[in-house]
Design a protein around this motif. Structure first.
Motif, PDB file in Angstrom:
ATOM      1  N   UNK A  68      -0.360   0.976   1.198  1.00 18.20           N
ATOM      2  CA  UNK A  68      -1.194   2.082   1.676  1.00 18.20           C
ATOM      3  C   UNK A  68      -0.356   3.231   2.230  1.00 18.20           C
ATOM      4  N   UNK A  69       0.974   3.097   2.147  1.00 19.86           N
ATOM      5  CA  UNK A  69       1.893   4.161   2.600  1.00 19.86           C
ATOM      6  C   UNK A  69       1.617   4.572   4.037  1.00 19.86           C
ATOM      7  N   UNK A  70       1.538   3.574   4.904  1.00 15.46           N
ATOM      8  CA  UNK A  70       1.252   3.793   6.321  1.00 15.46           C
ATOM      9  C   UNK A  70       2.417   4.523   6.994  1.00 15.46           C
ATOM     10  N   UNK A  71       2.086   5.389   7.953  1.00 16.17           N
ATOM     11  CA  UNK A  71       3.111   6.050   8.765  1.00 16.17           C
ATOM     12  C   UNK A  71       3.332   5.254  10.043  1.00 16.17           C
ATOM     13  N   UNK A  72       4.599   4.986  10.349  1.00  9.89           N
ATOM     14  CA  UNK A  72       4.964   4.274  11.562  1.00  9.89           C
ATOM     15  C   UNK A  72       5.810   5.179  12.452  1.00  9.89           C
ATOM     16  N   UNK A  73       5.747   4.918  13.750  1.00 11.05           N
ATOM     17  CA  UNK A  73       6.504   5.721  14.705  1.00 11.05           C
ATOM     18  C   UNK A  73       7.815   5.024  15.037  1.00 11.05           C
ATOM     19  N   UNK A 177      15.944  13.064  -6.511  1.00 10.95           N
ATOM     20  CA  UNK A 177      16.214  11.843  -7.271  1.00 10.95           C
ATOM     21  C   UNK A 177      14.921  11.050  -7.418  1.00 10.95           C
ATOM     22  N   UNK A 178      14.999   9.964  -8.135  1.00 16.04           N
ATOM     23  CA  UNK A 178      13.838   9.092  -8.331  1.00 16.04           C
ATOM     24  C   UNK A 178      13.387   8.535  -6.980  1.00 16.04           C
ATOM     25  N   UNK A 179      12.076   8.470  -6.778  1.00 14.26           N
ATOM     26  CA  UNK A 179      11.513   7.923  -5.540  1.00 14.26           C
ATOM     27  C   UNK A 179      11.369   6.418  -5.709  1.00 14.26           C
ATOM     28  N   UNK A 180      12.267   5.684  -5.100  1.00 12.25           N
ATOM     29  CA  UNK A 180      12.250   4.231  -5.237  1.00 12.25           C
ATOM     30  C   UNK A 180      11.058   3.642  -4.477  1.00 12.25           C
ATOM     31  N   UNK A 181      10.452   2.634  -5.056  1.00 13.72           N
ATOM     32  CA  UNK A 181       9.359   1.929  -4.400  1.00 13.72           C
ATOM     33  C   UNK A 181       7.989   2.337  -4.891  1.00 13.72           C
ATOM     34  N   UNK A 182       7.840   3.572  -5.377  1.00 11.52           N
ATOM     35  CA  UNK A 182       6.547   4.029  -5.886  1.00 11.52           C
ATOM     36  C   UNK A 182       6.483   3.838  -7.396  1.00 11.52           C
ATOM     37  N   UNK A 183       5.341   3.406  -7.917  1.00 13.74           N
ATOM     38  CA  UNK A 183       5.186   3.319  -9.374  1.00 13.74           C
ATOM     39  C   UNK A 183       5.388   4.686 -10.017  1.00 13.74           C
ATOM     40  N   UNK A 184       6.176   4.732 -11.067  1.00  8.33           N
ATOM     41  CA  UNK A 184       6.543   6.004 -11.686  1.00  8.33           C
ATOM     42  C   UNK A 184       5.334   6.744 -12.243  1.00  8.33           C
ATOM     43  N   UNK A 186       2.240   6.725 -10.889  1.00 11.23           N
ATOM     44  CA  UNK A 186       1.200   6.958  -9.890  1.00 11.23           C
ATOM     45  C   UNK A 186       1.079   8.433  -9.539  1.00 11.23           C
ATOM     46  N   UNK A 187      -0.111   8.826  -9.095  1.00  7.41           N
ATOM     47  CA  UNK A 187      -0.352  10.217  -8.699  1.00  7.41           C
ATOM     48  C   UNK A 187       0.501  10.591  -7.498  1.00  7.41           C
ATOM     49  N   UNK A 188       0.655   9.666  -6.532  1.00 13.32           N
ATOM     50  CA  UNK A 188       1.442   9.954  -5.336  1.00 13.32           C
ATOM     51  C   UNK A 188       2.901  10.218  -5.697  1.00 13.32           C
ATOM     52  N   UNK A 189       3.417   9.461  -6.677  1.00 20.11           N
ATOM     53  CA  UNK A 189       4.816   9.661  -7.087  1.00 20.11           C
ATOM     54  C   UNK A 189       5.036  11.095  -7.546  1.00 20.11           C
ATOM     55  N   UNK A 190       4.192  11.574  -8.443  1.00 17.48           N
ATOM     56  CA  UNK A 190       4.388  12.907  -8.996  1.00 17.48           C
ATOM     57  C   UNK A 190       4.050  13.989  -7.991  1.00 17.48           C
ATOM     58  N   UNK A 191       3.118  13.721  -7.076  1.00 13.06           N
ATOM     59  CA  UNK A 191       2.815  14.689  -6.019  1.00 13.06           C
ATOM     60  C   UNK A 191       4.029  14.900  -5.120  1.00 13.06           C
ATOM     61  N   UNK A 192       4.656  13.801  -4.699  1.00 11.09           N
ATOM     62  CA  UNK A 192       5.831  13.900  -3.835  1.00 11.09           C
ATOM     63  C   UNK A 192       7.041  14.440  -4.593  1.00 11.09           C
TER      64      UNK A 192
END
Length: 246
Positions: A68-73, A177-184, A186-192
């Motif tokens: 869920x790509x949670x943000x942690x402090x 560079x490639x964003x490791x951990x996200x499916x290539x 996925x919408x979030x991958x290409x957005x970021x």
């Protein structure tokens, strides 16, 4: 019949009066029990949701948090060539957090800046820009057994936050560079990825950092230093001089 009914009413009233007296006498105890039950319920709920858990290892973080790509402090401790060493700061709940803090483990998380390949000067820039014990937020994108791949956000005052991943690219101190951990796919991958490419493009247009154009003399000097024939010639001249000096 009326006497029996009256006697029953008196007994009920007497019992109610005694119950009221007992409640009044033990009011503090009852309040303590109710408060204790409420605290225990909140504590169990918080532990089940893992919101008060302090993570010291990437594999301790629930899979759902990463998916869920949670943000942690967190709080910065060290900046290394491998990434940022950060202490996770869990959500604070009055009274409960003070109890849990006694049993919280010690340890730091290694965080890699996702989608970024640091260039020369990138680590030094981070060391200048970030304060000791700098508070920050890290958004989970991926992980392995040793580190987390994240977007790292630093509060800069007011409502403004700076994404370190993007800022390094804007300064010309990194390459996208490639964003490791996200499916290539996925919408979030290409957005970021688009965000990071736009940040990199700004540095290219402004000739910043690694995209800075070399002057004519710098290009000549670089070519001379990389020419093998000239290198051997310089070695021969230096050896000849040292032999004549003897």
């Amino acid at each position: 019949m009326s006497e029996r009914g009256g006697g029953g009413s008196e007994r009920a009233a007497l019992a109610l009066a005694r119950l009221s007296e007992w409640v009044d006498a033990h009011l503090g105890l009852l309040r303590g029990l109710i408060t204790g039950a409420a605290v225990a319920g909140v504590l169990l709920l918080a532990r089940s949701l893992r919101v008060t858990t302090k993570f010291t290892n990437p594999l301790e973080i629930p899979v759902e948090f990463v998916e869920k790509n949670v943000k942690l402090r967190g709080k910065l401790h060290h900046i290394t060539e491998k990434g940022l060493e950060v202490e996770h700061i869990p959500i604070s709940i009055p009274f409960i957090s003070a109890i849990l803090r006694k049993w919280q483990p010690e340890g730091l998380l290694l965080i890699r800046l996702a989608g970024v390949e640091l260039a020369a000067g990138g680590t030094a820039w981070l060391q200048r820009e970030l304060l000791p014990k700098q508070p920050l937020w890290f958004q989970l994108l991926g992980r392995d057994s040793s580190a987390l791949d994240c977007l790292v956000l630093v509060h800069k005052g007011g409502f403004f936050s700076m994404c370190l991943n993007e800022e390094l690219l804007r300064q010309g101190l990194a390459r996208a560079a490639r964003i490791e951990g996200l499916p290539h796919h996925s919408r979030l991958y290409w957005k970021l990825h688009k965000r990071l490419l736009r940040a990199e493009l700004k540095a290219v247009k402004k000739n910043k950092g690694i995209w800075k154009e070399q002057s004519y003399s710098e290009r000549i000097q670089e070519r001379i230093s990389s020419n093998k024939f000239l290198q051997r010639l310089k070695q021969f001249v230096s050896r000849f001089r040292s032999s004549t000096e003897r």
